[in-house]
Design an enzyme around this catalytic site. Structure first.
Site, PDB file in Angstrom:
ATOM      1  N   GLU A 337      30.792  76.261  32.228  1.00 52.38           N
ATOM      2  CA  GLU A 337      29.965  77.607  31.477  1.00 52.38           C
ATOM      3  C   GLU A 337      28.624  77.297  31.291  1.00 52.38           C
ATOM      4  O   GLU A 337      27.799  78.371  31.953  1.00 52.38           O
ATOM      5  CB  GLU A 337      31.113  77.693  30.654  1.00 52.38           C
ATOM      6  CG  GLU A 337      30.975  79.464  30.580  1.00 52.38           C
ATOM      7  CD  GLU A 337      31.462  79.273  28.751  1.00 52.38           C
ATOM      8  OE1 GLU A 337      31.609  80.675  28.530  1.00 52.38           O
ATOM      9  OE2 GLU A 337      31.713  78.192  28.136  1.00 52.38           O
ATOM     10  N   ALA A 384      28.324  71.218  47.054  1.00 49.19           N
ATOM     11  CA  ALA A 384      27.827  69.272  45.406  1.00 49.19           C
ATOM     12  C   ALA A 384      29.245  69.471  44.940  1.00 49.19           C
ATOM     13  O   ALA A 384      28.922  68.793  43.579  1.00 49.19           O
ATOM     14  CB  ALA A 384      26.458  69.532  45.212  1.00 49.19           C
ATOM     15  N   SER A 427      28.462  63.547  49.775  1.00 53.29           N
ATOM     16  CA  SER A 427      28.681  62.760  49.527  1.00 53.29           C
ATOM     17  C   SER A 427      28.815  61.879  48.963  1.00 53.29           C
ATOM     18  O   SER A 427      28.058  61.569  48.482  1.00 53.29           O
ATOM     19  CB  SER A 427      29.871  62.048  50.896  1.00 53.29           C
ATOM     20  OG  SER A 427      30.798  61.401  50.972  1.00 53.29           O
ATOM     21  N   LYS A 430      30.652  55.112  47.735  1.00 57.20           N
ATOM     22  CA  LYS A 430      31.607  54.904  46.928  1.00 57.20           C
ATOM     23  C   LYS A 430      32.691  55.489  48.630  1.00 57.20           C
ATOM     24  O   LYS A 430      33.979  55.184  48.006  1.00 57.20           O
ATOM     25  CB  LYS A 430      32.349  55.847  46.099  1.00 57.20           C
ATOM     26  CG  LYS A 430      31.859  55.167  44.923  1.00 57.20           C
ATOM     27  CD  LYS A 430      31.497  55.639  43.415  1.00 57.20           C
ATOM     28  CE  LYS A 430      30.711  54.755  42.725  1.00 57.20           C
ATOM     29  NZ  LYS A 430      29.118  55.091  42.229  1.00 57.20           N
ATOM     30  N   LYS A 442      36.704  61.488  48.118  1.00 63.42           N
ATOM     31  CA  LYS A 442      35.512  61.936  48.892  1.00 63.42           C
ATOM     32  C   LYS A 442      35.739  61.678  50.499  1.00 63.42           C
ATOM     33  O   LYS A 442      35.355  62.345  51.572  1.00 63.42           O
ATOM     34  CB  LYS A 442      34.195  61.502  48.290  1.00 63.42           C
ATOM     35  CG  LYS A 442      33.896  62.314  47.150  1.00 63.42           C
ATOM     36  CD  LYS A 442      33.746  63.664  47.484  1.00 63.42           C
ATOM     37  CE  LYS A 442      32.444  63.615  47.272  1.00 63.42           C
ATOM     38  NZ  LYS A 442      31.834  64.982  48.030  1.00 63.42           N
ATOM     39  N   ASN A 469      23.665  56.095  43.531  1.00 66.88           N
ATOM     40  CA  ASN A 469      23.380  56.546  42.416  1.00 66.88           C
ATOM     41  C   ASN A 469      21.882  57.375  42.865  1.00 66.88           C
ATOM     42  O   ASN A 469      21.537  56.878  43.059  1.00 66.88           O
ATOM     43  CB  ASN A 469      23.695  55.377  41.262  1.00 66.88           C
ATOM     44  CG  ASN A 469      25.303  54.548  41.570  1.00 66.88           C
ATOM     45  OD1 ASN A 469      25.907  54.630  40.900  1.00 66.88           O
ATOM     46  ND2 ASN A 469      25.740  53.002  42.136  1.00 66.88           N
ATOM     47  N   ARG A 562      36.057  48.381  35.731  1.00 66.61           N
ATOM     48  CA  ARG A 562      36.494  49.584  35.382  1.00 66.61           C
ATOM     49  C   ARG A 562      37.147  49.299  36.705  1.00 66.61           C
ATOM     50  O   ARG A 562      37.340  49.263  37.475  1.00 66.61           O
ATOM     51  CB  ARG A 562      35.815  50.560  34.440  1.00 66.61           C
ATOM     52  CG  ARG A 562      35.021  50.361  33.356  1.00 66.61           C
ATOM     53  CD  ARG A 562      33.887  51.731  33.900  1.00 66.61           C
ATOM     54  NE  ARG A 562      33.283  51.796  34.998  1.00 66.61           N
ATOM     55  CZ  ARG A 562      32.048  52.729  34.408  1.00 66.61           C
ATOM     56  NH1 ARG A 562      31.923  54.105  33.705  1.00 66.61           N
ATOM     57  NH2 ARG A 562      31.460  52.752  36.190  1.00 66.61           N
TER      58      ARG A 562
END
Length: 641
Positions: A337, A384, A427, A430, A442, A469, A562
Site C-alpha cells: 500500500e 514484475a 525473472s 537465481k 521463478k 542483482n 543463509r
C-alpha cells in the site's frame, strides 16, 4: 563582538578569540590611529626638508606649525567622518573622503600661509612642505586601510582554507580547468583546489591557475600527507568506467577521498550540491544499452499498459520509462500500500498528462485481477510482481509459490485470454540451477510462461528477461551496506568468497522494454552482466569511499551462508545454448521447455499444497517441476536424498 565584550571574554579566561569575532574598532580608536598617522606624516615631512637642506621661516616655532597642521587636518577628518566606516570593509567612498579631507587641509593651510605672509612678511610653510605632507599623509592613511582590509581577507581565507578539504582535480584539459576555476570563484565552498593530477609526464614544472600539476608517478611514490591533499575530484563523463576504476583503486590505496563533479556545462547554480562523494554505483555502472526508441515508442504510444509489482524497484522504473512514450493508460498494480501510494504521488506530479490507474491487489487473486483485463484491454503487460528475498521465501515456500508461480500463471493466462499483444516477465539469475525456493519458484514461472506460448489459439507473445542483482533496489546489498557504514559498522557478509553480478535499475528496465520489442514469443533474454563482483571487495571499497578504513573504522564480519544461498550466480542453465540478438549485450537462452498440460497440472498441485501451507509437499513438488533445483544450506536438503 565589541571591545567591552572582547575584554570580558579575555578576563574571564576565554582567550580563544577568532578574528571573525572582532566586528569593528570603536570610532575614537580609528580617529586616534589616523591622528598618529598624521603625526608621522608631519614628522616625516620636516625630516625630509631637513635632509634636503630646505629651511622654512623660523618666525613661527615648528611645534606651533606641527600643532596647527594636526588640528586643521583632524577637523576636516571629523567633518567628513573618515573614521566612521569599518576599516576592513573600506570602499572607494572611504578613500575619497580621506583624499577630500587632506586636499581641503592643504588648501586651508595654503590660505593661512598667504594671510600670514601678507601680515608679517613671513610664510608659515613652504609649498614644498605642504606637497610632501599631503603625499605622505594620504599614502599612509590609504596604506593603513589597505593593510587592515588585506589582513582580514588573508586571515579569513586562511581560516576557511584550514577548514576546507584540499583536493586535486583529475585532468588538465579544458573541462578540468573550468570546474577548478568554478571552485576557486566560489570561496564559500568547502573545497580548496590544491593542484591538478594527470597521466602525462611532461607537466612537472608547469602550473595551472597558480596550482602545481602532479603526475601519476608522483601520486604513487608519495603519501597523502606529502601531497598535502585530502581528496581527488573526478569530472564525470570524461573517462570510461575501466579508467575510473583504475584511478580510484590508486586513490583508495592512498586513503584519499574521491569526489565527482558533472562537466562545467551541467554544474547547477548550487555548485555545493553538484559535487558529491563518488558512490560504488559509479564504479559498477557500465555503458547502458541503447534503446531503439522508435520501436519502443511504437509499442507503447497510445496503448494501455499494465505493470504488476509497479511499486517495486524494477516495476516503478518501468512505469517511469513507459510514461515517456505517452501511452493511453498505465495501470500500476501492487499489493504494497504505502510504496504504491508514493509511486502514485510521484507519477501524477511528473506526468500529469498521462492517464494512470493505481490498483491495490494481490496477483494470486484471479477474481480481483480479471476485471482489469476485461475493462482496459491491455496491449502490453510487464510482470514484475514477485517475492524476491531468498531467506524469507525459504522460510515461507507456500507464499513464494502463491505469488511467484501461481500469481504468474494468473497474469499470463489472463494475458492470453484477453489477447494482450505482449507479455514480458521479469525473472532472475537465481532461477538458473536454483539452490533456493525463491529461484525455483521463478524457474517454474519461466517454464509456465514458455509453455503458454505454444498453446493452441494463443496470440500473445510471451517473453522472459533474466538478469542479476540490481543496484539500489529495495533490500539489496549496497543500500544495506550503506546503512551499516552510517551506523559505524560492522558490515555483515555471509561468506568471504561470495560473488554477484550487478546492473543498474535503468539498465534492467531498458532491457525489459527492449525485450518487449525484440521477442517473437517464448524467448528468455539474458543480459551480458560483465564480470561478477566479489562482495567482500565491494564492501571494502564502499568503506574506503566513505573516507574510512576497513577493519579499523568499520569491522567486517562473516555470518555464514543463509538458507538457499550460493556462492556464485549463473545466467544460463547447464544445458542452455545462446543465440545472438541485434544487441551485443543481449542474448537468447535456449532453455528446456515443458508441455503446457504437464506444467499446468503440476502448478495446480503445488498451488493446492501452498494453500494448505504444507511446506514439505510444496518443496517436493517444486523439485519435480524444476529437476535441477538442489537445496543448499537448507532444511530441504533432505528431500534431495
Amino acid at each position: 563582538m565589541n571591545m567591552q565584550n572582547l575584554k570580558n571574554r579575555i578576563y574571564s579566561g576565554d582567550n580563544m578569540v577568532s578574528l571573525s569575532d572582532v566586528r569593528y574598532l570603536p570610532r575614537w580608536v580609528v580617529l586616534a590611529i589616523d591622528v598618529m598617522i598624521l603625526m608621522t606624516a608631519v614628522s616625516g615631512s620636516f625630516y625630509l626638508l631637513e635632509k634636503l637642506h630646505v629651511h622654512s621661516s623660523e618666525a613661527v616655532p615648528n611645534y606651533t606649525k606641527y600643532l596647527l597642521i594636526l588640528v586643521v587636518n583632524t577637523i576636516y577628518m571629523y567633518i567628513f567622518k573618515t573614521y566612521s566606516g569599518i576599516i576592513r570593509h573600506s570602499t572607494f567612498i572611504d578613500l575619497f573622503k580621506i583624499m577630500l579631507a587632506n586636499v581641503l587641509t592643504g588648501i586651508t593651510l595654503g590660505i593661512l600661509n598667504i594671510i600670514t605672509f601678507v601680515i608679517t612678511g613671513n610664510k608659515l610653510f613652504l609649498p614644498t612642505f605642504l606637497f610632501i605632507y599631503f603625499t605622505i599623509s594620504v599614502t599612509l592613511l590609504f596604506m593603513f586601510r589597505l593593510f587592515v582590509k588585506e589582513f582580514f581577507h588573508f586571515a579569513r581565507e586562511l581560516r576557511r582554507t584550514s577548514l576546507k578539504k584540499r583536493i586535486l582535480v583529475l585532468g588538465i584539459d579544458e573541462q578540468a580547468i573550468a570546474v577548478a576555476r568554478a571552485l576557486l570563484d566560489n570561496p564559500s565552498l568547502p573545497y580548496h583546489v590544491a593542484g591538478f593530477l594527470t597521466q602525462r609526464t611532461d607537466s612537472k614544472s608547469a602550473k595551472l591557475l597558480g596550482r602545481p600539476i602532479y603526475n601519476r608517478k608522483k601520486l604513487e611514490s608519495n603519501t597523502k600527507d606529502k601531497l598535502d591533499a585530502d581528496g581527488i575530484l573526478i569530472i564525470e563523463e570524461m573517462m570510461t568506467k575501466e579508467e575510473m576504476n583504475h584511478w580510484v583503486n590508486l586513490f583508495l590505496e592512498k586513503d584519499l577521498e574521491v569526489f565527482k563533479s558533472p562537466p562545467v556545462q551541467k554544474l547547477r547554480d548550487d555548485i555545493r550540491s553538484s559535487i558529491k562523494n563518488l558512490q560504488i554505483e559509479d564504479l559498477l555502472n557500465r555503458k547502458p544499452i541503447k534503446i531503439e526508441n522508435e520501436e519502443v515508442k511504437r509499442r507503447h504510444y497510445d496503448k494501455a499498459v499494465l505493470v504488476t509489482g509497479g511499486a517495486g524497484s524494477i516495476g516503478s522504473e518501468i512505469v517511469r520509462q513507459v510514461a515517456i512514450f505517452n501511452p493511453s493508460l498505465i495501470v500500476v498494480l501492487d499489493q504494497a500500500e504505502t510504496p504504491l501510494y508514493e509511486v502514485e504521488l510521484e507519477m501524477r506530479e511528473k506526468y500529469p498528462h498521462i492517464r494512470f490507474k493505481f490498483v491495490l491487489a494481490d496477483i494470486s487473486n484471479r477474481h480481483r485481477i480479471e476485471p482489469l483485463f476485461k475493462k482496459y484491454r491491455f496491449s502490453m503487460v510487464y510482470h514484475a510482481a514477485a517475492y524476491k528475498h531468498v531467506p524469507l521465501v525459504e522460510e515461507n515456500p507456500h507464499e513464494g509459490i502463491l505469488v511467484n508461480t501461481f500469481g504468474t500463471k494468473n497474469i499470463a493466462a489472463l494475458s492470453s485470454l484477453y489477447k494482450v499483444n505482449r507479455f514480458v516477465m521479469v525473472s532472475t539469475d537465481k532461477a538458473v540451477n536454483p539452490t533456493n525456493v525463491m529461484g525455483a519458484s521463478k524457474r517454474a514461472a519461466e517454464l509456465l510462461v514458455q509453455a503458454l506460448q505454444d498453446v493452441e489459439g494463443n496470440t500473445t507473445k510471451f517473453i522472459t528477461t533474466r538478469f542479476g542483482n540490481v543496484l539500489g533496489s529495495n533490500g539489496s546489498v549496497i543500500p544495506h551496506f550503506k546503512k551499516q557504514i552510517e551506523k559505524g559498522g560492522p558490515i555483515t557478509i555471509t561468506h568471504p568468497e561470495i560473488v554477484r553480478f550487478f546492473m543498474t535499475i535503468p539498465e534492467a528496465c531498458e532491457l525489459v522494454l527492449q525485450a518487449g520489442t525484440m521477442g517473437s514469443g517464448g524467448e528468455i533474454f539474458v543480459f551480458d552482466m560483465g564480470e561478477p563482483v566479489k562482495i567482500l571487495d565491494l564492501a571494502r571499497r564502499m568503506i574506503k569511499l566513505s573516507g574510512l578504513e576497513p577493519d579499523v573504522d568499520i569491522k567486517i564480519i562473516y555470518t555464514g551462508l543463509r538458507p538457499g544461498e550460493k556462492l556464485f550466480e549463473e545466467l544460463l542453465s547447464d544445458g542452455a545454448k545462446t543465440l545472438p540478438t541485434p544487441h551485443e549485450k543481449i542474448m537468447i537462452s535456449k532453455d528446456p521447455h515443458m508441455e503446457f498440460c504437464d506444467i499446468e497440472t503440476l502448478v495446480n498441485r503445488i498451488t493446492k499444497a501452498a494453500l494448505r501451507r504444507d511446506k514439505l509437499e510444496v518443496v517436493t513438488l517444486l523439485k519435480i517441476i524444476v529437476p535441477e533445483f538442489k537445496s543448499n544450506n537448507s532444511v530441504y536438503e533432505t528431500l534431495d536424498k
